[in-house]
Motif scaffolding. Structure first.
Motif, PDB file in Angstrom:
ATOM      1  N   GLY A  72      47.886   9.069  61.888  1.00 59.32           N
ATOM      2  CA  GLY A  72      48.401   9.599  63.145  1.00 59.32           C
ATOM      3  C   GLY A  72      47.408  10.527  63.806  1.00 59.32           C
ATOM      4  N   ALA A  73      46.739  11.358  63.016  1.00 63.24           N
ATOM      5  CA  ALA A  73      45.736  12.274  63.571  1.00 63.24           C
ATOM      6  C   ALA A  73      44.522  11.513  64.095  1.00 63.24           C
ATOM      7  N   GLY A 192      29.370  22.011  65.393  1.00 67.14           N
ATOM      8  CA  GLY A 192      29.522  21.428  66.721  1.00 67.14           C
ATOM      9  C   GLY A 192      30.375  20.178  66.764  1.00 67.14           C
ATOM     10  N   VAL A 193      31.411  20.138  65.941  1.00 73.98           N
ATOM     11  CA  VAL A 193      32.327  18.994  65.965  1.00 73.98           C
ATOM     12  C   VAL A 193      33.336  19.200  67.091  1.00 73.98           C
ATOM     13  N   ASP A 194      33.682  18.116  67.790  1.00 79.87           N
ATOM     14  CA  ASP A 194      34.619  18.233  68.907  1.00 79.87           C
ATOM     15  C   ASP A 194      36.062  17.980  68.496  1.00 79.87           C
ATOM     16  N   VAL A 195      36.288  16.979  67.670  1.00 78.46           N
ATOM     17  CA  VAL A 195      37.628  16.735  67.139  1.00 78.46           C
ATOM     18  C   VAL A 195      37.500  16.409  65.655  1.00 78.46           C
ATOM     19  N   ALA A 196      38.198  17.156  64.822  1.00 79.70           N
ATOM     20  CA  ALA A 196      38.259  16.851  63.401  1.00 79.70           C
ATOM     21  C   ALA A 196      39.647  16.347  63.062  1.00 79.70           C
ATOM     22  N   VAL A 197      39.692  15.344  62.210  1.00 80.22           N
ATOM     23  CA  VAL A 197      40.948  14.779  61.720  1.00 80.22           C
ATOM     24  C   VAL A 197      41.121  15.227  60.277  1.00 80.22           C
ATOM     25  N   GLY A 198      42.286  15.768  59.945  1.00 75.50           N
ATOM     26  CA  GLY A 198      42.533  16.215  58.583  1.00 75.50           C
ATOM     27  C   GLY A 198      43.909  15.798  58.104  1.00 75.50           C
ATOM     28  N   MET A 210      51.719  15.392  56.754  1.00 76.18           N
ATOM     29  CA  MET A 210      51.229  16.394  57.700  1.00 76.18           C
ATOM     30  C   MET A 210      49.740  16.154  57.928  1.00 76.18           C
ATOM     31  N   SER A 211      49.323  16.234  59.203  1.00 77.41           N
ATOM     32  CA  SER A 211      47.909  16.015  59.523  1.00 77.41           C
ATOM     33  C   SER A 211      47.504  16.917  60.672  1.00 77.41           C
ATOM     34  N   PHE A 212      46.201  16.904  60.997  1.00 76.12           N
ATOM     35  CA  PHE A 212      45.653  17.913  61.897  1.00 76.12           C
ATOM     36  C   PHE A 212      44.602  17.321  62.837  1.00 76.12           C
TER      37      PHE A 212
END
Length: 402
Positions: A72-73, A192-198, A210-212
């Motif tokens: 989902g993230a 300098g990461v713009d979007v991280a998925v966790g 749960m995700s981020f």
């Protein structure tokens, strides 16, 4: 007369690369009555989680918390920043990079793949060269996995950021940290990461669900012009509600309490100590594998993962059959095989709330299973791992007092 039993005595060795075992403290933190997700008690808990997760990503910028798995993230990262037909550069590090690419295609994006043999991480030089050829600056994002869970190959995110900058390219950098977050060093702002998925079910020691998305100012600017449809994963609605400690829909209330406890545990140990522990456990596993004369899927040490080691089976031996035998006989679960290595490997996870003794137990079960399965190997891999762990913990020699 003996009766058949479905119960296996003792603890189960869950050595998959996530979900990882949930510590008792986290379980107890979630073992509470459900509270009103629009009430003041919840707002206080949610604000604590929203601030706390920033310390794990090492960012001063917002982190969105989804009631969803890491997949989902992934979707949240793409739909909030991109528009139909946008070109996206990805690297074929393994099964999960391939799945992210397939998602991009389903969403109407145009992913372009830098192909590999699944045995290395993402090469910054290849990314730089690819972007330099994009003279029209049409590629809108570079998407890579910090740690490819299917192969045990990590990618150098800081170097990839430098490669994008060296190419003079404005593409967003999106990074999947699902099997590295809270286990391997990750620095969202500094790199300098713009979007991280966790995801919460690995290094953060929670159950799945749960995700981020960790964001950057550039990502938030991209949101303003992104035209892909979004509803559940919409950042704006989430961020507006998060300001007052709430969510636009019913969140995973009990898991937020568990998240706060997991974050507290990580800081009690110290993040640098957490990373060092994972580095140590990973090297111990690799020493055992090398002593067994088995082959590690990740063929270049500079890409070694600290959370997962994938092991190639010798010719004529099936990895899934080996996993089944080990589970039935020694109550240990390994990670499955995928894609081009389907049936040819098994994966040992060494992440989350685990330690030297647990890993030695897992390696002992593995060495016994190798013998039972008739897999050619050199005995003594467990001892090789033990010797390494001992060397890492050895205290300075003390001179006895006279």
């Amino acid at each position: 007369m003996a009766q058949n039993s479905s119960r296996a005595a003792g603890r189960h060795f869950l050595q998959i690369p996530g979900p990882t075992p949930v510590p008792d403290r986290v379980l107890r933190a979630m073992d509470t009555p459900v509270i009103d997700h629009r009430g003041p008690e919840f707002s206080k808990m949610a604000k604590k989680a929203l601030e706390g997760i920033k310390t794990i990503f090492k960012t001063a910028n917002p982190v969105v918390i989804y009631t969803a798995t890491g997949t989902g993230a992934w979707e949240g990262a793409l739909v909030n920043t991109l528009s139909p037909g946008d070109r996206v550069l990805m690297v074929e590090t393994g099964q999960f990079a391939t799945l992210w690419k397939k998602m991009a295609e389903k969403l109407g994006l145009k992913p372009e793949f830098i192909e590999t043999d699944w045995r290395v991480g993402a090469d910054p030089n290849l990314i730089e060269a690819y972007l330099k050829k994009d003279t029209g600056k049409e590629i809108k994002a570079v998407c890579v996995l910090h740690n490819e869970t299917s192969t045990g190959c990590a990618s150098p995110i800081a170097e990839i950021r430098k490669a994008i900058d060296a190419a003079g390219h404005p593409a967003l950098l999106m990074v999947d940290t699902i099997s590295s977050l809270a286990s391997m060093d990750y620095r969202h702002d500094e790199w300098g990461v713009d979007v991280a998925v966790g995801g919460a079910q690995k290094g953060l020691m929670l159950p799945p669900g749960m995700s981020f998305n960790a964001l950057s100012p550039k990502a938030l600017d991209a949101y303003k012009t992104a035209k892909l449809p979004k509803s559940f994963f919409d950042w704006e609605e989430m961020l507006n509600m998060n300001k007052v400690g709430f969510f636009p829909y019913t969140p995973a209330t009990l898991m937020l309490g568990g998240l706060n406890e997991g974050i507290a545990m990580l800081h009690e140990e110290g993040l640098d100590n957490v990373f060092a522990r994972h580095d140590r456990l990973a090297e111990g596993v690799r020493r055992a594998v090398r002593h067994w004369d088995l082959e590690i899927i990740c063929r270049d040490p500079k890409y070694y993962s600290s959370t997962i080691t994938a092991i190639l089976m010798p010719e004529g031996h099936d990895g899934d059959a080996f996993r089944s035998l080990a589970l039935d006989t020694f109550n240990i679960s390994y990670g499955a095989s995928f894609g081009r290595f389907a049936g040819k490997m098994f994966r040992i996870g060494h992440l989350g709330d685990t330690n030297d003794a647990t890993i030695i137990g897992a390696l002992a079960a593995t060495e016994m299973a190798l013998s039972l399965a008739g897999v050619p190997h050199k005995k003594g891999g467990v001892q090789a791992a033990m010797d390494y762990f001992i060397s890492q913990h050895a205290a300075p020699v003390r001179v006895a007092a006279e």
